[in-house]
Design a protein around this motif. Structure first.
Motif, mmCIF file in Angstrom:
data_model
loop_
_atom_site.group_PDB
_atom_site.id
_atom_site.type_symbol
_atom_site.label_atom_id
_atom_site.label_comp_id
_atom_site.label_asym_id
_atom_site.label_seq_id
_atom_site.Cartn_x
_atom_site.Cartn_y
_atom_site.Cartn_z
ATOM 1 N N LEU A 160 -6.244 43.123 21.999
ATOM 2 C CA LEU A 160 -5.641 44.423 21.667
ATOM 3 C C LEU A 160 -5.404 44.597 20.155
ATOM 4 N N SER A 161 -4.935 45.801 19.816
ATOM 5 C CA SER A 161 -4.981 46.243 18.417
ATOM 6 C C SER A 161 -4.201 45.393 17.408
ATOM 7 N N THR A 162 -2.963 45.010 17.737
ATOM 8 C CA THR A 162 -2.192 44.243 16.749
ATOM 9 C C THR A 162 -2.805 42.859 16.579
ATOM 10 N N MET A 213 -9.656 47.314 13.730
ATOM 11 C CA MET A 213 -10.830 46.624 14.260
ATOM 12 C C MET A 213 -10.972 46.917 15.756
ATOM 13 N N TYR A 214 -9.848 46.871 16.474
ATOM 14 C CA TYR A 214 -9.856 47.149 17.912
ATOM 15 C C TYR A 214 -10.416 48.553 18.191
ATOM 16 N N GLY A 215 -9.973 49.538 17.401
ATOM 17 C CA GLY A 215 -10.457 50.908 17.585
ATOM 18 C C GLY A 215 -11.948 51.009 17.304
ATOM 19 N N SER A 242 -1.865 56.612 12.882
ATOM 20 C CA SER A 242 -3.288 57.018 12.895
ATOM 21 C C SER A 242 -3.765 57.411 14.298
ATOM 22 N N TRP A 243 -2.950 57.142 15.305
ATOM 23 C CA TRP A 243 -3.328 57.494 16.684
ATOM 24 C C TRP A 243 -2.740 58.855 17.043
ATOM 25 N N PRO A 244 -3.428 59.631 17.883
ATOM 26 C CA PRO A 244 -2.923 60.969 18.198
ATOM 27 C C PRO A 244 -1.598 60.937 18.957
ATOM 28 N N GLY A 275 0.125 41.802 22.308
ATOM 29 C CA GLY A 275 -0.877 42.011 21.263
ATOM 30 C C GLY A 275 -1.251 43.446 20.988
ATOM 31 N N GLY A 276 -0.571 44.413 21.621
ATOM 32 C CA GLY A 276 -0.892 45.818 21.378
ATOM 33 C C GLY A 276 0.062 46.444 20.363
ATOM 34 N N THR A 277 -0.189 47.705 20.028
ATOM 35 C CA THR A 277 0.669 48.397 19.068
ATOM 36 C C THR A 277 1.494 49.481 19.757
ATOM 37 N N SER A 278 1.059 49.880 20.964
ATOM 38 C CA SER A 278 1.899 50.797 21.740
ATOM 39 C C SER A 278 2.947 50.009 22.530
ATOM 40 N N ASP A 279 3.025 48.706 22.270
ATOM 41 C CA ASP A 279 3.908 47.826 23.048
ATOM 42 C C ASP A 279 5.401 48.151 22.896
ATOM 43 N N SER A 307 -11.455 52.214 27.380
ATOM 44 C CA SER A 307 -11.344 52.368 25.936
ATOM 45 C C SER A 307 -9.903 52.790 25.651
ATOM 46 N N SER A 308 -9.664 53.403 24.526
ATOM 47 C CA SER A 308 -8.267 53.568 24.110
ATOM 48 C C SER A 308 -8.116 54.716 23.116
ATOM 49 N N ILE A 309 -6.878 55.216 22.995
ATOM 50 C CA ILE A 309 -6.562 56.169 21.926
ATOM 51 C C ILE A 309 -6.819 55.547 20.555
HETATM 52 C C1 AKB Z 1 -2.834 48.709 22.023
HETATM 53 O O1 AKB Z 1 -1.724 49.063 21.608
HETATM 54 O O2 AKB Z 1 -3.625 48.017 21.386
HETATM 55 C C2 AKB Z 1 -3.249 49.194 23.403
HETATM 56 C C3 AKB Z 1 -3.993 50.466 23.310
HETATM 57 C C4 AKB Z 1 -3.287 51.721 22.934
HETATM 58 O O3 AKB Z 1 -5.159 50.487 23.543
HETATM 59 N N1 AKB Z 1 -2.111 49.341 24.236
#
Ligand code: AKB
Length: 344
Positions: A80-82, A153-155, A299-301, A203-207, A123-125
């Motif tokens: 995930l993103s973080t 990088m994740y995006g 940076s995410w909607p 490991g995510g950023t929406s966590d 996929s993801s926002i």
């Molecule tokens: C993350 O935060 O990396 C994921 C996601 C929004 O795809 N939860």
């Protein structure tokens, strides 16, 4: 005779947990689960077969092709993103090369079976990248083809794998002598942040959303790593599973695209804080923004437009914000941490 199965990679992850539990309880499919770690005890009763291994191990994937008739692949394994920002090259290997390996496995299976294997990909926002907070505030509900300049990088990995899925579906080896042979049927959802009452993300950023809730329910202090005004779309895990299964079941002719937004509600971090404080008045939550993680969230909607999914295959979440917290998350989490299996 090869055994007909549904293959689920990333079995121990949050979506893996939800999906395996749901499909296992339904009992309609044989589940072949794959994960780098030993399978969680709670999932064992639902899986016909578990293989501990790496999606980068080509030999292992070759063995799967020879042994099983794989009808559908849910390719959930991902960094995930973080976590990906701490080791971008490793993330690229797992997220991109791993997906490429699974797509090739799907093509081999499709050609052997003479019918397209369905390849479901979350996929993801994170595939979106808004340049600054003012643009984010003005953007409103972002559509699938807008703002595709991811800042992580994740995006980048997710967006590129969406393109790979489309390529494998329509154009794979288009110049080869045997071009046009059966290929895969790639179907992808861009998920918002997901919240489960049963598992916590890593490991995510929406966590921050799920973490605030799970910490409060365990009476643990929590320092939220984003500003109170930060806003992201979210959805509960039950709706994420529902959307995956509905997209899988949708008739091919109904699909006007390969990649669909899905979402439910878009609270600010402050709103999540207020809901959590109301449910757990003793919760010790502070806001201590981490600048880099904040810049990812910025940076995410704040919201996405999921009208294509609604029109093409009838998508509608079961849980809006009120129902998600009041009828699912808070009661189930309360019970989760008061029972005998308190620790996650
Ligand atoms: C993350 O935060 O990396 C994921 C996601 C929004 O795809 N939860």
């Amino acid at each position: 005779m090869r055994k007909e199965v549904v293959l689920i990679t990333g079995a121990n992850g949050e979506i893996g947990h939800g999906l395996i539990t749901y499909l296992g309880q339904q009992g309609k499919h044989r589940i072949l689960a794959l994960d780098v770690q030993p399978l969680d005890e709670s999932l064992k009763p639902y899986c016909d077969r578990f293989i501990q291994g790496d999606i980068l191990d080509q030999m292992l994937l070759g063995r799967l092709v020879a042994e099983f008739e794989i009808r559908t692949i849910y390719h959930l394994a991902s960094i995930l993103s973080t976590k990906a920002e701490y080791n971008p090259e490793t993330a690229h290997r797992v997220n991109v090369e791993g997906t490429l390996n699974l797509l090739r496995l799907a093509v081999e299976q499709s050609q052997w079976q003479g019918r397209p294997v369905k390849f479901l990909y979350p996929s993801s926002i994170a595939a979106y990248g808004l340049p600054d907070i003012v643009t984010k505030q003005k953007a409103g509900k972002v559509k699938e083809d807008e703002w595709l300049q991811p800042a992580t990088m994740y995006g980048c990995n997710k967006l590129y794998c969406e393109h790979l899925g489309r390529y494998y579906t329509y154009n794979y080896r288009r110049l080869a002598a045997d071009a046009g042979k059966t290929s895969v049927d790639f179907r992808c959802l861009r998920f918002p942040g997901l919240i489960s009452a049963i598992t916590v993300p890593t490991g995510g950023t929406s966590d921050y959303g799920p973490e605030m809730l799970h910490h409060a329910a365990q009476n643990l202090p929590y320092a939220c790593f984003v500003r109170p005004d930060s806003q992201l779309p979210f959805m509960v895990m039950a709706d994420a599973i529902k959307s995956l299964l509905e997209l899988e079941a949708a008739p091919a002719e109904a699909l006007t695209r390969r990649v669909y937004n899905v979402t439910s509600f878009s609270p600010t971090a402050q709103e999540i804080y207020e809901i959590v404080k109301k449910a757990f008045p003793n919760a010790d939550i502070t806001f201590e923004p981490h600048l880099s993680r904040q810049s990812i969230v910025d940076s995410w909607p704040a919201d996405v437009d999921d009208s294509a999914a609604r029109t093409d295959w009838g998508w509608k979440p079961d849980y809006d914000q009120t129902r998600a917290f009041e009828e699912y998350l808070i009661p189930v989490i309360r019970q989760r941490y008061s029972g005998p299996n308190k620790a996650l």
